[in-house]
Design a protein around this motif. Sequence first.
Motif, PDB file in Angstrom:
ATOM      1  N   LEU A  41       5.591  -7.914 -13.095  1.00  0.00           N
ATOM      2  CA  LEU A  41       5.788  -8.942 -11.494  1.00  0.00           C
ATOM      3  C   LEU A  41       6.068  -8.311 -10.672  1.00  0.00           C
ATOM      4  O   LEU A  41       6.461  -9.302  -9.744  1.00  0.00           O
ATOM      5  N   ALA A  42       6.172  -7.403 -10.274  1.00  0.00           N
ATOM      6  CA  ALA A  42       6.579  -6.275  -8.985  1.00  0.00           C
ATOM      7  C   ALA A  42       5.467  -6.805  -7.712  1.00  0.00           C
ATOM      8  O   ALA A  42       4.080  -6.892  -8.746  1.00  0.00           O
ATOM      9  N   LYS A  43       5.974  -6.407  -6.823  1.00  0.00           N
ATOM     10  CA  LYS A  43       4.361  -6.789  -5.558  1.00  0.00           C
ATOM     11  C   LYS A  43       3.879  -5.289  -5.661  1.00  0.00           C
ATOM     12  O   LYS A  43       4.791  -4.549  -5.462  1.00  0.00           O
ATOM     13  N   LEU A  44       2.717  -5.300  -5.744  1.00  0.00           N
ATOM     14  CA  LEU A  44       1.947  -4.397  -5.949  1.00  0.00           C
ATOM     15  C   LEU A  44       1.470  -4.275  -3.913  1.00  0.00           C
ATOM     16  O   LEU A  44       0.727  -5.121  -4.304  1.00  0.00           O
ATOM     17  N   ARG A  45       0.861  -2.382  -4.579  1.00  0.00           N
ATOM     18  CA  ARG A  45      -0.209  -2.723  -2.620  1.00  0.00           C
ATOM     19  C   ARG A  45      -0.629  -0.964  -2.745  1.00  0.00           C
ATOM     20  O   ARG A  45      -0.109  -0.210  -3.180  1.00  0.00           O
ATOM     21  N   TYR A  46      -1.477  -1.416  -2.643  1.00  0.00           N
ATOM     22  CA  TYR A  46      -2.221  -0.592  -2.619  1.00  0.00           C
ATOM     23  C   TYR A  46      -2.792   0.548  -0.955  1.00  0.00           C
ATOM     24  O   TYR A  46      -2.894  -0.081   0.076  1.00  0.00           O
ATOM     25  N   PHE A  47      -2.424   1.582  -0.754  1.00  0.00           N
ATOM     26  CA  PHE A  47      -2.196   2.326   0.452  1.00  0.00           C
ATOM     27  C   PHE A  47      -3.227   3.701   0.429  1.00  0.00           C
ATOM     28  O   PHE A  47      -3.504   4.718  -0.284  1.00  0.00           O
ATOM     29  N   GLU A  48      -4.708   4.008   1.284  1.00  0.00           N
ATOM     30  CA  GLU A  48      -4.982   5.277   2.084  1.00  0.00           C
ATOM     31  C   GLU A  48      -3.935   6.572   1.522  1.00  0.00           C
ATOM     32  O   GLU A  48      -3.381   6.659   2.177  1.00  0.00           O
ATOM     33  N   SER A  49      -3.955   7.794   0.953  1.00  0.00           N
ATOM     34  CA  SER A  49      -3.417   8.652   1.667  1.00  0.00           C
ATOM     35  C   SER A  49      -2.994   8.640   2.577  1.00  0.00           C
ATOM     36  O   SER A  49      -2.075   9.524   3.019  1.00  0.00           O
ATOM     37  N   GLN A  50      -3.693   8.847   3.893  1.00  0.00           N
ATOM     38  CA  GLN A  50      -3.226   8.522   5.125  1.00  0.00           C
ATOM     39  C   GLN A  50      -2.126   8.094   5.611  1.00  0.00           C
ATOM     40  O   GLN A  50      -1.631   8.189   6.776  1.00  0.00           O
TER      41      GLN A  50
END
Length: 109
Positions: free
Chosen positions: A87-96
């Motif tokens: 149920l969490a807000k989930l977001r992907y980020f590039e390593s930089q």
Amino acid sequence: ILGFKMTGKLHDEDYKQFVPVVEAAIQTQGKVRLLAQFEDFHGWDLHALWDDTKFATQHCTDVERIALVGEKKWEEWMAKVCRPFTLAKLRYFESQEIDAAWQWLAQES
């Protein structure tokens, strides 16, 4: 906000260290936010995959936000696959973009 760096392949032993830290934070703080940084990550062994499923099921309402930070397209795909299990807000980020990931986690809801 808790941050973890994941390298190599995850095993049951890794979850025996990770889960108590998160559960202690949940017990004292209520909801938590997590940053998972993947570096040279090779996935999970079968037992660790089960551990991950159990953790997600038991704590699906305790984790408010998850920032996944990685360097491979499959890790971005994994972020999309994980969405239905939390149920969490989930977001992907590039390593930089790790600084942006920490900032996103710190934002007010």
